[in-house]
Scaffold this active site. Sequence first.
Site, PDB file in Angstrom:
ATOM      1  N   HIS A   9       1.152  -1.184   0.451  1.00 28.00           N
ATOM      2  CA  HIS A   9      -0.190   0.310   0.135  1.00 28.00           C
ATOM      3  C   HIS A   9       0.589   1.065   0.227  1.00 28.00           C
ATOM      4  O   HIS A   9       0.948   2.586  -0.643  1.00 28.00           O
ATOM      5  CB  HIS A   9      -1.340  -0.201   1.401  1.00 28.00           C
ATOM      6  CG  HIS A   9      -0.060   0.130   2.870  1.00 28.00           C
ATOM      7  ND1 HIS A   9       0.219  -0.712   2.795  1.00 28.00           N
ATOM      8  CD2 HIS A   9       0.297   0.945   3.348  1.00 28.00           C
ATOM      9  CE1 HIS A   9       1.610  -1.186   4.148  1.00 28.00           C
ATOM     10  NE2 HIS A   9       0.959   0.464   4.586  1.00 28.00           N
ATOM     11  N   CYS A  65       7.765  -0.424  -1.981  1.00 26.83           N
ATOM     12  CA  CYS A  65       6.879  -0.067  -0.302  1.00 26.83           C
ATOM     13  C   CYS A  65       6.828   0.935  -0.462  1.00 26.83           C
ATOM     14  O   CYS A  65       7.468   1.773  -0.236  1.00 26.83           O
ATOM     15  CB  CYS A  65       7.843  -1.329   0.096  1.00 26.83           C
ATOM     16  SG  CYS A  65       9.552  -1.691   0.801  1.00 26.83           S
ATOM     17  N   GLY A  66       7.093   1.372   1.151  1.00 27.87           N
ATOM     18  CA  GLY A  66       7.479   2.475   1.797  1.00 27.87           C
ATOM     19  C   GLY A  66       8.871   2.517   1.712  1.00 27.87           C
ATOM     20  O   GLY A  66       9.157   4.380   1.263  1.00 27.87           O
ATOM     21  N   THR A  67       9.734   2.205   2.123  1.00 24.53           N
ATOM     22  CA  THR A  67      10.999   2.033   2.712  1.00 24.53           C
ATOM     23  C   THR A  67      12.463   1.940   1.777  1.00 24.53           C
ATOM     24  O   THR A  67      13.534   2.027   0.957  1.00 24.53           O
ATOM     25  CB  THR A  67      11.316   2.222   3.965  1.00 24.53           C
ATOM     26  OG1 THR A  67      11.428   0.710   3.921  1.00 24.53           O
ATOM     27  CG2 THR A  67      10.793   2.889   5.000  1.00 24.53           C
ATOM     28  N   MET A  71      10.751  -4.588   1.201  1.00 20.63           N
ATOM     29  CA  MET A  71      10.849  -6.234   0.129  1.00 20.63           C
ATOM     30  C   MET A  71      12.251  -5.991  -0.519  1.00 20.63           C
ATOM     31  O   MET A  71      12.510  -7.811  -0.560  1.00 20.63           O
ATOM     32  CB  MET A  71      10.422  -4.261  -0.998  1.00 20.63           C
ATOM     33  CG  MET A  71       9.392  -4.254  -1.453  1.00 20.63           C
ATOM     34  SD  MET A  71       8.526  -5.609  -1.276  1.00 20.63           S
ATOM     35  CE  MET A  71       5.977  -4.226  -1.630  1.00 20.63           C
TER      36      MET A  71
HETATM   37  C1  RB5 Z   1       4.557  -0.027   5.720  1.00 24.06           C
HETATM   38  O1  RB5 Z   1       4.330   0.327   6.847  1.00 24.06           O
HETATM   39  C2  RB5 Z   1       5.697   0.423   5.365  1.00 24.06           C
HETATM   40  O2  RB5 Z   1       6.440  -0.577   6.245  1.00 24.06           O
HETATM   41  C3  RB5 Z   1       6.390  -0.742   4.139  1.00 24.06           C
HETATM   42  O3  RB5 Z   1       5.464  -0.446   3.001  1.00 24.06           O
HETATM   43  C4  RB5 Z   1       7.905  -0.934   4.226  1.00 24.06           C
HETATM   44  O4  RB5 Z   1       8.456   0.362   4.051  1.00 24.06           O
HETATM   45  C5  RB5 Z   1       9.146  -1.269   4.855  1.00 24.06           C
HETATM   46  O5  RB5 Z   1       9.942  -2.071   4.945  1.00 24.06           O
END
Ligand code: RB5
Length: 146
Positions: A9, A65-67, A71
């Site tokens: 997301h 992903c967020g960071t 992933m």
């Molecule tokens: C989601 O909140 C976040 O933890 C995820 O996208 C990612 O950054 C994890 O490494």
Amino acid sequence: MKVLLGSDHAGFHLKEDLKKFIQSLGHEVEDYGIYTDEPFDYPDVAIRLAKDVAEGKGARGILICGTGVGMSIAANKVKGIRAALCHDVFSARASREHNNANILTMGERVIGKGLAREIVKVWLETEFQGERHARRLEKIERYERS
Ligand code: RB5
């Protein structure tokens, strides 16, 4: 080439932008989701996509992903995967030339679309240099098999 693309997301909006961008470069994109910004566990898409890259169902994979951290951790658990978290063009190029990275990960909460597009373009266009770098990757593969 065929590029497998996926996100959770927190990476959904950047994933959608990159899908169009990668297609505009002339590549085929297979979208592994997700398709909304409803909370979703990143390992579920990372492992599914990484397995398919390892099995040759796509030449390369890109996971957002967020960071980019989660992933890369998840994708690198799959045998044969060399996932590189890159938020700059230099690292993206080196991850191909030196590490033959077959998955690129990035974080939508970290970089903007412009830089992400540049990174993707360079990463898709750069070839592995082989030679001494191949010897080093073989050491990793040998460990992976043991
Ligand atoms: C989601 O909140 C976040 O933890 C995820 O996208 C990612 O950054 C994890 O490494």
